[in-house]
Design a protein around this motif. Sequence first.
Motif: not given
Length: 105
Positions: A22-26
């Motif tokens: 659930g963490n921001a990803a690139t």
Amino acid sequence: MLITITNEEKVSVTLAPTTAAGNAATLDGAPLWAVVAGDATIEVAEDGLSCVLISGEAAINSQIEVTADADLGEGIVALVDTIDLAVVSAEASALGLVAGDPELK
């Protein structure tokens, strides 16, 4: 994802990629958007992270597919999602009462 709008509307959609935790990803490059069915049109942002979906005719539903590469290296890990855009007829919002020119009786 199902989105319902009238044949007089458009709607913005934004991507917010996340990891499995659930963490921001690139993403690797700009995502690609395409209308794969129906008569809707799209206006994709330059970075590909958002898109405006513009309705077509009433009662003609559209499908929009967005594809992105999750592998930040030379490989490709395709992430694909589909938006079902249901288009309904806009309801009347005014009677449009108009008076004619006066005449002699």
